[in-house]
Design a protein around this motif. Sequence first.
Motif: not given
Length: 129
Positions: A22-44
């Motif tokens: 569970y901790t590994n999943r959380f850390l992976t998700l945290a990395t995904i969120i930190r690297n998330f590129k906000y591409a505007g407020s489109d539906e996707n």
Amino acid sequence: MKIDIATPAMLFPAISLLLLAYTNRFLTLATIIRNFKYAGSDENTLAQIKNLRLRIQLIKRMQIAGVGSFFLCTVAMLAIYLTYQQAGNWLFATSLIFLLYSLWMSVREILISSEALDFHLEGIKKREE
């Protein structure tokens, strides 16, 4: 039904490994969120953000239920050791319920994670068009 102290003790390695996963999943998700590129407020993009928030909540619940299961399992062992057999039985049963809830949240998170990949693939498809 009478259980001995070894019965709850058998869950210790399983719960410990689950908490590590569970901790590994959380850390992976945290990395995904930190690297998330906000591409505007489109539906996707909005769908991906909603999906990530839901996954965070599920992982938090998984971890809390897993720790609760571990805690109750330990208290059950203590109760059995102190010869409070009935209390130990009930505590152990409750720890199993917490563990089941944790596993169910894990399955839900996996299903939602699959949806996240679908959103990502859809976004790639739209960019190629």
